[in-house]
Design an enzyme around this catalytic site. Structure first.
Site, PDB file in Angstrom:
ATOM      1  N   CYS A   2      -6.827 -14.130  -9.205  1.00  0.00           N
ATOM      2  CA  CYS A   2      -7.487 -15.344  -8.724  1.00  0.00           C
ATOM      3  C   CYS A   2      -6.918 -16.555  -9.472  1.00  0.00           C
ATOM      4  O   CYS A   2      -6.561 -16.476 -10.643  1.00  0.00           O
ATOM      5  CB  CYS A   2      -8.990 -15.353  -8.920  1.00  0.00           C
ATOM      6  SG  CYS A   2      -9.832 -14.038  -8.047  1.00  0.00           S
ATOM      7  N   ARG A  27      -1.444 -15.598  -7.503  1.00  0.00           N
ATOM      8  CA  ARG A  27      -2.496 -14.892  -8.236  1.00  0.00           C
ATOM      9  C   ARG A  27      -3.452 -14.152  -7.311  1.00  0.00           C
ATOM     10  O   ARG A  27      -4.327 -13.398  -7.773  1.00  0.00           O
ATOM     11  CB  ARG A  27      -3.285 -15.872  -9.108  1.00  0.00           C
ATOM     12  CG  ARG A  27      -2.419 -16.664 -10.063  1.00  0.00           C
ATOM     13  CD  ARG A  27      -3.264 -17.590 -10.890  1.00  0.00           C
ATOM     14  NE  ARG A  27      -4.091 -16.852 -11.817  1.00  0.00           N
ATOM     15  CZ  ARG A  27      -3.704 -16.441 -13.012  1.00  0.00           C
ATOM     16  NH1 ARG A  27      -2.484 -16.712 -13.424  1.00  0.00           N
ATOM     17  NH2 ARG A  27      -4.513 -15.772 -13.782  1.00  0.00           N
ATOM     18  N   TRP A  75      -8.256 -12.993  -5.218  1.00  0.00           N
ATOM     19  CA  TRP A  75      -7.851 -11.598  -5.053  1.00  0.00           C
ATOM     20  C   TRP A  75      -9.143 -10.809  -5.204  1.00  0.00           C
ATOM     21  O   TRP A  75      -9.740 -10.777  -6.291  1.00  0.00           O
ATOM     22  CB  TRP A  75      -6.835 -11.186  -6.119  1.00  0.00           C
ATOM     23  CG  TRP A  75      -6.255  -9.826  -5.864  1.00  0.00           C
ATOM     24  CD1 TRP A  75      -5.198  -9.511  -5.070  1.00  0.00           C
ATOM     25  CD2 TRP A  75      -6.710  -8.587  -6.420  1.00  0.00           C
ATOM     26  NE1 TRP A  75      -4.968  -8.167  -5.087  1.00  0.00           N
ATOM     27  CE2 TRP A  75      -5.887  -7.562  -5.904  1.00  0.00           C
ATOM     28  CE3 TRP A  75      -7.741  -8.217  -7.286  1.00  0.00           C
ATOM     29  CZ2 TRP A  75      -6.052  -6.219  -6.231  1.00  0.00           C
ATOM     30  CZ3 TRP A  75      -7.911  -6.881  -7.618  1.00  0.00           C
ATOM     31  CH2 TRP A  75      -7.065  -5.899  -7.093  1.00  0.00           C
ATOM     32  N   ASN A 101     -12.294 -16.958 -12.323  1.00  0.00           N
ATOM     33  CA  ASN A 101     -11.238 -15.947 -12.384  1.00  0.00           C
ATOM     34  C   ASN A 101     -11.615 -14.974 -13.476  1.00  0.00           C
ATOM     35  O   ASN A 101     -11.818 -15.377 -14.620  1.00  0.00           O
ATOM     36  CB  ASN A 101      -9.883 -16.605 -12.701  1.00  0.00           C
ATOM     37  CG  ASN A 101      -8.818 -15.577 -13.041  1.00  0.00           C
ATOM     38  OD1 ASN A 101      -8.834 -14.480 -12.507  1.00  0.00           O
ATOM     39  ND2 ASN A 101      -7.900 -15.945 -13.918  1.00  0.00           N
ATOM     40  N   GLY A 102     -11.759 -13.705 -13.111  1.00  0.00           N
ATOM     41  CA  GLY A 102     -12.125 -12.697 -14.104  1.00  0.00           C
ATOM     42  C   GLY A 102     -13.160 -11.764 -13.509  1.00  0.00           C
ATOM     43  O   GLY A 102     -13.311 -11.687 -12.283  1.00  0.00           O
ATOM     44  N   GLU A 485      11.876   1.934 -10.656  1.00  0.00           N
ATOM     45  CA  GLU A 485      11.773   0.534 -10.254  1.00  0.00           C
ATOM     46  C   GLU A 485      12.247   0.327  -8.809  1.00  0.00           C
ATOM     47  O   GLU A 485      11.614  -0.390  -8.033  1.00  0.00           O
ATOM     48  CB  GLU A 485      12.570  -0.348 -11.237  1.00  0.00           C
ATOM     49  CG  GLU A 485      12.647  -1.816 -10.887  1.00  0.00           C
ATOM     50  CD  GLU A 485      11.304  -2.541 -10.869  1.00  0.00           C
ATOM     51  OE1 GLU A 485      10.271  -1.921 -11.194  1.00  0.00           O
ATOM     52  OE2 GLU A 485      11.295  -3.731 -10.498  1.00  0.00           O
ATOM     53  N   LYS A 489       9.802  -1.121  -5.836  1.00  0.00           N
ATOM     54  CA  LYS A 489      10.161  -2.316  -5.055  1.00  0.00           C
ATOM     55  C   LYS A 489       9.991  -2.045  -3.567  1.00  0.00           C
ATOM     56  O   LYS A 489       9.475  -2.858  -2.819  1.00  0.00           O
ATOM     57  CB  LYS A 489      11.624  -2.708  -5.318  1.00  0.00           C
ATOM     58  CG  LYS A 489      11.871  -3.420  -6.612  1.00  0.00           C
ATOM     59  CD  LYS A 489      11.548  -4.895  -6.497  1.00  0.00           C
ATOM     60  CE  LYS A 489      11.066  -5.495  -7.796  1.00  0.00           C
ATOM     61  NZ  LYS A 489       9.856  -4.958  -8.396  1.00  0.00           N
ATOM     62  N   GLU A 492       6.259  -1.761  -2.665  1.00  0.00           N
ATOM     63  CA  GLU A 492       5.397  -2.948  -2.748  1.00  0.00           C
ATOM     64  C   GLU A 492       5.756  -4.012  -1.729  1.00  0.00           C
ATOM     65  O   GLU A 492       4.861  -4.657  -1.204  1.00  0.00           O
ATOM     66  CB  GLU A 492       5.324  -3.511  -4.176  1.00  0.00           C
ATOM     67  CG  GLU A 492       6.617  -3.986  -4.786  1.00  0.00           C
ATOM     68  CD  GLU A 492       6.439  -4.466  -6.234  1.00  0.00           C
ATOM     69  OE1 GLU A 492       5.319  -4.710  -6.691  1.00  0.00           O
ATOM     70  OE2 GLU A 492       7.476  -4.605  -6.911  1.00  0.00           O
ATOM     71  N   HIS A 508      11.814  21.429  -7.854  1.00  0.00           N
ATOM     72  CA  HIS A 508      10.549  21.993  -8.315  1.00  0.00           C
ATOM     73  C   HIS A 508       9.394  21.458  -7.470  1.00  0.00           C
ATOM     74  O   HIS A 508       8.296  21.223  -7.980  1.00  0.00           O
ATOM     75  CB  HIS A 508      10.332  21.694  -9.795  1.00  0.00           C
ATOM     76  CG  HIS A 508      11.357  22.352 -10.665  1.00  0.00           C
ATOM     77  ND1 HIS A 508      11.367  23.705 -10.908  1.00  0.00           N
ATOM     78  CD2 HIS A 508      12.446  21.851 -11.289  1.00  0.00           C
ATOM     79  CE1 HIS A 508      12.403  24.010 -11.677  1.00  0.00           C
ATOM     80  NE2 HIS A 508      13.084  22.896 -11.917  1.00  0.00           N
ATOM     81  N   LYS A 608       0.247 -11.081  -8.363  1.00  0.00           N
ATOM     82  CA  LYS A 608       1.246 -11.001  -9.418  1.00  0.00           C
ATOM     83  C   LYS A 608       0.622 -10.759 -10.785  1.00  0.00           C
ATOM     84  O   LYS A 608       1.163 -10.051 -11.617  1.00  0.00           O
ATOM     85  CB  LYS A 608       2.055 -12.288  -9.450  1.00  0.00           C
ATOM     86  CG  LYS A 608       3.170 -12.210 -10.446  1.00  0.00           C
ATOM     87  CD  LYS A 608       4.301 -13.091 -10.098  1.00  0.00           C
ATOM     88  CE  LYS A 608       5.480 -12.797 -10.975  1.00  0.00           C
ATOM     89  NZ  LYS A 608       6.113 -11.524 -10.628  1.00  0.00           N
TER      90      LYS A 608
END
Ligand code: G6P
Length: 613
Positions: A2, A27, A75, A101-102, A485, A489, A492, A508, A608
């Site tokens: 947020c 955010r 968010w 925010n929080g 990574e 990518k 996401e 396996h 982010k």
């Protein structure tokens, strides 16, 4: 997550709030809202979805008159993304308006109490509890500052709150704990915001609030209070970076711009720390005596930053001969980690505010380890809490999917490996020089890769492969860490299910998922393991997989014997090769996302900066 922003001054607040929110959308972008204190008191506008909808609703801000206001981009944590759950939230009797925010962890207990004392709720959020709690104390105290002091005593969890009071037309109050909040000073105007870009167009003079700090803007004056309630003086810091750093600058997406910024970011991160042919980490407290006593290194982080740590394990173990354990911050903090003063804990974070990473850092501090943070955002909570900090000079990273932060974090691990390996004597002079030489050359090598032809080739591959639903990334040793990574990518931003597997481990289990035309991306950048990885490629090809190989340019003739398509990268020092190998994987995901019609910079459900557990 947020983003919050607030304005008090002489200009119309709404356009400034919208402008600030546009810089904070990274955010969270589930909903957006603003509250402006106008002639008739509070006026609120909020929409579910992107900020563009809010912009349209209030005609770029022109539809709301008033020079005091707060804004929010969300968010969702408590309650689905909806207009009802969007901020700002207004208290029962309309006295208080809040953006937050929080997470208020004890919101259910507080809600029960407030319901029993005549307050009502329209949303599912924890924030509305803060609004009503503030109103409850305001009605008892008759003073906003006194009410806020009593309210924060009751709040558990994390918060940056922007607060307006219907009885106080010239007042903006803000308070923070464990969520970031900055204050900006302009000419006859002041700002609050979650991050610098939101207000950089208006001022470069900012104060980073500490936990427990409150700021009260009243009739043109700013009063600061610390967590003990004492009035304190704050000296503003000057922000020297340019706004263009947080704008697209002609690129279609922030992600592409940031991919192209990697050489510059690497140069900035490395060059200041190499002096006279030696790595110089300034006043970092890692003496030879201390290092000789280290039994273990933890690398603690989340997301891509954790994957940097996975590469780092190979690099540091090879150069320093100390066991290195990369561990997810969310696991570390609850795992009763075995550590003490013989453990170095390296914390990696772009934002410097990821909730789990910050909590893990505090845990490590408490347990007596030496903590060293690798952070991009100057003045962030993690940079302040660690014993030592090494900044990555990547500049603001806006795209949700990291690229330049990842690369610069990795470069700091190379610097550290050289530094520690040298102090411990585990690196020979020749090895030290070869690695440092390669590190100095890395930015140029990376820049040389980013040609139009290179990108066009990867774009073409993405066009051919865009309809694959399941992808496996395989590699060995350093390459297996790069695969993590590359796979993240693709997930996401292109919404393609993909998994990263150590190539030798495929048989396996996961090999049972290989069918005709399943895409396998095989990273083969470790020369001595090239043949082994090619054997694994043959195993999946025998089961129908289509293979996209990645290796160094010198092995082109070799790789094309085995794979269907391939990508090449320049060859560098073996330990530095992951820095180059990751780049085509970033570009591949970028073009896959575009080819699949995805929102590259703002992928669904993500944000982010992850400031919740
Ligand atoms: C999010 C970002 C990732 C980042 C991770 C950790 O998931 O999208 O790019 O690696 O958070 O964030 P941090 O700011 O601590 O590096």
């Amino acid at each position: 997550m947020c983003g919050i922003v607030g304005y008090i001054g002489k200009q119309q607040a709404a356009p400034i709030l919208l402008d600030g929110l546009a810089k904070l959308e990274y955010r969270g972008y589930d909903s957006a809202g603003v509250c402006v204190y106008g002639e008739n008191g509070f006026e609120v506008a909020k929409v579910k979805g992107r900020l563009a909808g809010l912009n349209e609703m209030i005609d770029g801000g022109a539809a709301m008159r008033g020079s005091l206001g707060i804004g929010h981009t969300r968010w969702a944590t408590h309650g689905a993304p909806s207009q009802r759950n969007s901020h700002p939230h207004i208290s029962t009797n309309g006295k208080i308006s809040v953006v937050h925010n929080g997470i208020i962890e004890n919101y259910l207990i507080l809600k029960e109490y407030l319901l029993a004392h005549g307050k009502s709720f329209v949303s599912d959020t924890d924030t509305e509890v803060a609004a009503n709690l503030l109103e409850y104390y305001y009605e008892l105290e008759g003073d906003l500052l006194a009410a806020a002091r009593r309210a924060v005593e009751k709040l558990a969890g994390s918060y940056a709150l922007g607060i307006l009071c219907a009885d106080c037309p010239n007042t903006l109050l803000a308070v923070k704990k464990d969520s970031p909040l900055i204050v900006g000073f302009g000419h006859e105007e002041n700002f609050i915001a979650s991050d610098v870009p939101a207000i950089l167009r208006y001022t470069r003079e900012v104060v980073y609030l500490n936990d427990g700090d409150m700021v009260l803007f009243r009739d043109g004056e700013a009063e600061f209070y610390n967590k003990l309630g004492e009035e304190v003086e704050k000296i503003p810091e000057h922000i020297s970076w340019e706004m263009s750093a947080a704008e697209k600058g002609g690129f279609p997406h922030f992600m592409l711009k940031e991919i192209f910024e990697q050489p510059k970011a690497l140069r900035a991160t490395i060059s200041d720390r190499v002096k006279g042919g030696r790595v110089d980490l300034g006043d970092v407290h890692l003496s030879p005596e201390y290092l000789r006593g280290i039994r273990r290194i933890y690398i603690v982080a989340c997301g891509s930053a954790y994957y940097v740590g996975c590469v780092g394990k190979y690099i540091l173990e090879k150069t320093c001969r100390i066991p290195v354990e990369p561990i997810l911050a969310s696991e570390f903090r609850y795992s009763e980690p075995v550590l003490g003063d013989d453990t170095l804990v390296i914390i990696i974070s772009q934002s410097g505010e990821t909730a789990d990473t910050l909590a893990a850092l505090r845990e490590a501090n408490e347990l007596g380890a030496h903590t060293l943070a690798i952070v991009n955002v100057v003045g962030s909570a993690i940079s302040k809490a660690a014993h030592d900090v090494i900044y990555t000079w990547a500049g603001p990273e806006i795209a949700v999917a990291t690229t330049k932060a990842y690369s610069t974090q990795l470069s700091v691990l190379y610097l550290l490996a050289l530094y520690i390996g040298d102090l411990l004597g585990t690196l020979s002079v020749e090895e030290y020089e070869a690695m440092l030489h390669a590190l100095n050359k890395l930015p140029d090598l990376l820049a040389d890769m980013l040609t139009e032809d290179y990108l066009a080739h990867i774009k073409q591959l993405a066009a051919e492969l865009k309809d694959n639903h399941d992808v496996f990334f395989i590699g060995r040793n350093l390459d297996s860490a790069t695969c993590l990574e590359g796979s993240l990518k693709l997930k996401e931003i292109a919404y393609v299910h993909s998994e990263a597997y150590a190539a030798g481990e495929l048989k396996h289990g996961p090999i049972s998922l290989i069918e005709d035309k399943t895409l396998v991306v095989a990273v083969a950048g470790v020369p001595e393991l090239f043949e082994k990885t090619m054997s694994n490629v043959k195993e999946v090809k025998a089961r129908g997989a289509e293979v996209l190989g990645l290796t160094t340019a010198d092995l082109e003739d070799e790789i094309k014997k085995t794979v269907d398509r391939y990508l090449l990268v320049p060859k560098t020092h073996p330990l530095l090769q992951p820095s180059l190998n990751v780049v085509p994987l970033q570009i591949f995901s970028y073009y896959m996302a575009l080819a699949r019609g995805c929102d590259v910079d703002k992928p669904r459900n993500l944000a982010k900066s992850v400031t919740v557990e």
